[in-house]
Design a protein around this motif. Sequence first.
Motif, PDB file in Angstrom:
ATOM      1  N   SER A   9       0.870  -1.301   0.079  1.00 31.52           N
ATOM      2  CA  SER A   9       0.082  -0.138  -0.032  1.00 31.52           C
ATOM      3  C   SER A   9       0.657   1.386   0.040  1.00 31.52           C
ATOM      4  CB  SER A   9      -1.123   0.082   1.245  1.00 31.52           C
ATOM      5  OG  SER A   9      -1.772  -0.953   1.257  1.00 31.52           O
ATOM      6  N   GLY A  10       1.954   1.331   0.707  1.00 32.39           N
ATOM      7  CA  GLY A  10       2.726   2.407   0.911  1.00 32.39           C
ATOM      8  C   GLY A  10       3.613   2.542  -0.263  1.00 32.39           C
ATOM      9  N   ILE A  11       3.885   1.607  -1.104  1.00 33.52           N
ATOM     10  CA  ILE A  11       4.669   1.537  -2.428  1.00 33.52           C
ATOM     11  C   ILE A  11       3.618   2.245  -3.479  1.00 33.52           C
ATOM     12  CG2 ILE A  11       5.563   0.359  -4.316  1.00 33.52           C
ATOM     13  CD1 ILE A  11       7.044  -1.530  -2.376  1.00 33.52           C
ATOM     14  N   LEU A  12       2.322   1.725  -3.456  1.00 35.53           N
ATOM     15  CA  LEU A  12       1.479   2.442  -4.425  1.00 35.53           C
ATOM     16  C   LEU A  12       1.057   3.811  -4.209  1.00 35.53           C
ATOM     17  CD1 LEU A  12      -1.106  -0.763  -4.334  1.00 35.53           C
ATOM     18  CD2 LEU A  12       0.560   0.139  -6.189  1.00 35.53           C
ATOM     19  N   VAL A  13       1.238   4.285  -2.848  1.00 36.64           N
ATOM     20  CA  VAL A  13       0.939   5.480  -2.503  1.00 36.64           C
ATOM     21  C   VAL A  13       2.068   6.353  -2.928  1.00 36.64           C
ATOM     22  CG1 VAL A  13       0.873   7.175  -0.732  1.00 36.64           C
ATOM     23  CG2 VAL A  13      -0.556   5.141  -0.467  1.00 36.64           C
ATOM     24  N   GLY A  14       3.478   5.926  -2.642  1.00 33.01           N
ATOM     25  CA  GLY A  14       4.667   6.729  -3.283  1.00 33.01           C
ATOM     26  C   GLY A  14       4.391   6.796  -4.792  1.00 33.01           C
ATOM     27  N   VAL A  15       4.016   5.919  -5.643  1.00 30.48           N
ATOM     28  CA  VAL A  15       3.824   5.887  -6.956  1.00 30.48           C
ATOM     29  C   VAL A  15       2.867   6.894  -7.368  1.00 30.48           C
ATOM     30  CG1 VAL A  15       3.287   4.838  -9.187  1.00 30.48           C
ATOM     31  CG2 VAL A  15       4.969   3.594  -7.475  1.00 30.48           C
ATOM     32  N   ALA A  16       1.754   6.723  -6.699  1.00 29.32           N
ATOM     33  CA  ALA A  16       0.390   7.528  -7.066  1.00 29.32           C
ATOM     34  C   ALA A  16       0.619   9.167  -6.983  1.00 29.32           C
ATOM     35  CB  ALA A  16      -0.774   7.071  -6.176  1.00 29.32           C
ATOM     36  N   ALA A  47      12.696  14.832  -5.037  1.00 28.52           N
ATOM     37  CA  ALA A  47      11.286  14.891  -4.681  1.00 28.52           C
ATOM     38  C   ALA A  47      10.776  13.418  -3.986  1.00 28.52           C
ATOM     39  CB  ALA A  47      10.510  14.667  -6.071  1.00 28.52           C
ATOM     40  N   ALA A  48      11.613  12.442  -3.781  1.00 21.73           N
ATOM     41  CA  ALA A  48      11.201  11.410  -3.120  1.00 21.73           C
ATOM     42  C   ALA A  48      11.346  11.835  -1.600  1.00 21.73           C
ATOM     43  CB  ALA A  48      12.210  10.143  -3.430  1.00 21.73           C
ATOM     44  N   PHE A  54       6.183  14.578   3.841  1.00 24.26           N
ATOM     45  CA  PHE A  54       4.868  14.623   3.793  1.00 24.26           C
ATOM     46  C   PHE A  54       4.304  13.188   4.409  1.00 24.26           C
ATOM     47  CE2 PHE A  54       4.723  17.863   0.413  1.00 24.26           C
ATOM     48  CZ  PHE A  54       4.422  18.913   1.358  1.00 24.26           C
ATOM     49  N   ALA A  55       4.953  12.031   4.123  1.00 25.10           N
ATOM     50  CA  ALA A  55       4.610  10.756   4.549  1.00 25.10           C
ATOM     51  C   ALA A  55       4.694  10.672   5.845  1.00 25.10           C
ATOM     52  CB  ALA A  55       5.328   9.477   3.729  1.00 25.10           C
ATOM     53  N   THR A  56       5.700  11.177   6.402  1.00 17.60           N
ATOM     54  CA  THR A  56       6.183  11.090   7.962  1.00 17.60           C
ATOM     55  C   THR A  56       5.072  11.893   8.663  1.00 17.60           C
ATOM     56  OG1 THR A  56       8.438  10.925   7.616  1.00 17.60           O
ATOM     57  CG2 THR A  56       7.527  11.721   9.700  1.00 17.60           C
ATOM     58  N   VAL A 155       6.124   4.933   5.892  1.00 18.92           N
ATOM     59  CA  VAL A 155       6.828   5.718   5.365  1.00 18.92           C
ATOM     60  C   VAL A 155       7.948   5.295   4.643  1.00 18.92           C
ATOM     61  CG1 VAL A 155       8.445   7.806   5.938  1.00 18.92           C
ATOM     62  CG2 VAL A 155       6.311   7.599   7.428  1.00 18.92           C
ATOM     63  N   ALA A 156       8.867   4.335   4.994  1.00 15.96           N
ATOM     64  CA  ALA A 156       9.765   3.845   3.986  1.00 15.96           C
ATOM     65  C   ALA A 156       9.170   3.300   2.815  1.00 15.96           C
ATOM     66  CB  ALA A 156      10.480   2.706   4.953  1.00 15.96           C
ATOM     67  N   SER A 157       8.208   2.605   2.845  1.00 16.30           N
ATOM     68  CA  SER A 157       7.625   2.132   1.583  1.00 16.30           C
ATOM     69  C   SER A 157       6.966   3.103   0.671  1.00 16.30           C
ATOM     70  CB  SER A 157       6.352   0.938   1.802  1.00 16.30           C
ATOM     71  OG  SER A 157       5.248   1.793   2.595  1.00 16.30           O
ATOM     72  N   VAL A 158       6.296   4.191   1.198  1.00  9.96           N
ATOM     73  CA  VAL A 158       6.021   5.428   0.333  1.00  9.96           C
ATOM     74  C   VAL A 158       7.134   6.011  -0.347  1.00  9.96           C
ATOM     75  CG1 VAL A 158       5.387   7.783   0.392  1.00  9.96           C
ATOM     76  CG2 VAL A 158       4.011   6.031   1.539  1.00  9.96           C
ATOM     77  N   VAL A 159       8.527   6.141   0.379  1.00  4.97           N
ATOM     78  CA  VAL A 159       9.696   6.855  -0.396  1.00  4.97           C
ATOM     79  C   VAL A 159      10.060   5.801  -1.198  1.00  4.97           C
ATOM     80  CG1 VAL A 159      12.149   7.171   0.263  1.00  4.97           C
ATOM     81  CG2 VAL A 159      10.362   8.240   1.698  1.00  4.97           C
ATOM     82  N   ALA A 160      10.122   4.324  -0.983  1.00  2.30           N
ATOM     83  CA  ALA A 160      10.362   3.594  -1.896  1.00  2.30           C
ATOM     84  C   ALA A 160       9.765   3.790  -3.294  1.00  2.30           C
ATOM     85  CB  ALA A 160      10.357   1.983  -1.072  1.00  2.30           C
ATOM     86  N   GLY A 161       8.448   3.799  -2.944  1.00  7.43           N
ATOM     87  CA  GLY A 161       7.353   3.850  -4.155  1.00  7.43           C
ATOM     88  C   GLY A 161       7.694   5.019  -5.016  1.00  7.43           C
ATOM     89  N   SER A 162       7.925   6.361  -4.102  1.00  7.12           N
ATOM     90  CA  SER A 162       8.213   7.384  -5.018  1.00  7.12           C
ATOM     91  C   SER A 162       9.455   7.226  -5.765  1.00  7.12           C
ATOM     92  CB  SER A 162       8.336   8.404  -3.916  1.00  7.12           C
ATOM     93  OG  SER A 162       8.892   9.774  -4.890  1.00  7.12           O
ATOM     94  N   ALA A 163      10.676   6.571  -5.036  1.00 13.28           N
ATOM     95  CA  ALA A 163      11.884   6.325  -5.861  1.00 13.28           C
ATOM     96  C   ALA A 163      11.697   5.235  -7.022  1.00 13.28           C
ATOM     97  CB  ALA A 163      12.838   5.853  -4.975  1.00 13.28           C
ATOM     98  N   LEU A 164      10.704   4.301  -7.018  1.00 17.41           N
ATOM     99  CA  LEU A 164      10.417   3.380  -7.998  1.00 17.41           C
ATOM    100  C   LEU A 164      10.006   3.993  -9.006  1.00 17.41           C
ATOM    101  CD1 LEU A 164      10.239   0.488  -9.142  1.00 17.41           C
ATOM    102  CD2 LEU A 164       7.917   0.508  -7.885  1.00 17.41           C
ATOM    103  N   TRP A 165       8.982   5.160  -8.932  1.00 14.77           N
ATOM    104  CA  TRP A 165       8.444   5.854 -10.107  1.00 14.77           C
ATOM    105  C   TRP A 165       9.642   6.457 -10.848  1.00 14.77           C
ATOM    106  CZ3 TRP A 165       5.018   6.514 -13.500  1.00 14.77           C
ATOM    107  CH2 TRP A 165       4.959   7.853 -14.122  1.00 14.77           C
ATOM    108  N   TRP A 166      10.459   7.195 -10.018  1.00 12.13           N
ATOM    109  CA  TRP A 166      11.429   8.175 -10.579  1.00 12.13           C
ATOM    110  C   TRP A 166      12.377   7.251 -11.353  1.00 12.13           C
ATOM    111  CZ3 TRP A 166       9.621  12.264 -11.050  1.00 12.13           C
ATOM    112  CH2 TRP A 166       8.823  12.888 -10.125  1.00 12.13           C
ATOM    113  N   ALA A 167      12.832   5.838 -10.833  1.00 14.02           N
ATOM    114  CA  ALA A 167      13.747   5.013 -11.499  1.00 14.02           C
ATOM    115  C   ALA A 167      12.857   4.317 -12.745  1.00 14.02           C
ATOM    116  CB  ALA A 167      13.877   3.905 -10.843  1.00 14.02           C
TER     117      ALA A 167
END
Length: 213
Positions: A9-16, A47-48, A54-56, A155-167
């Motif tokens: 869920s956190g990863i999906l939020v980060g991507v979204a 941005a990540a 914000f996630a924190t 929080v960690a998974s949101v950052v990971a999701g955001s980083a995944l999008w940029w990658a």
Amino acid sequence: MEYLTLLVSGILVGVAVAAPIGPVNLICIRRTLKYGAVNGFASGSGAALGDGVFATIAAFGVTAAIAFVKTHSFWLQVLGGLFLIGLGIRTWLAHPHLDDSLPENALGDLLPVIGTTFFLTITNPATMLGFMAIFGGIAGFTVGSEDYGRALLLVASVVAGSALWWALLTGFVGFFRNRMSDRMLEIINHVSAGLIILFGLGVSGRVLWERFL
């Protein structure tokens, strides 16, 4: 299984929150086209980090307000789902152009660019409101813990999701570096919009199913 659900869920939020094409996406695309995928990804890391801030705020704010979330969890989740659907529709209807991005930073040092994308992220009030709305959709996963382990994982998974999008974004643009156009940018926008809408429908469908069926 609960922690896996929280992680996904956190990863999906980060991507979204990272996916809609805006100034930061355009900066990363432009720098990828000019300097390569690694440079573009490093630009997106600012941005990540902003998404992590914000996630924190959102995660620990939800955790600290357990009673409120338990009382209003249904409507918070509905609001989160509707927000995502609306964001996805808005993203789909947007028509971004490469020429709309901010001017290139001519310096070889990436720190100013990372600072720029970080600043653009944390000074965007819509991003903060979006995080609060989206986190309401998955608030139930952080409720009920006496420590902050779940919030930290989220929080960690949101950052990971955001980083995944940029990658993914910079890797895609880098691969088609010599063929990128406004049309390709619009395709990226539509793909990201479709993913956001699907996630919003998933959040809304889950809470409505649990409530009425």
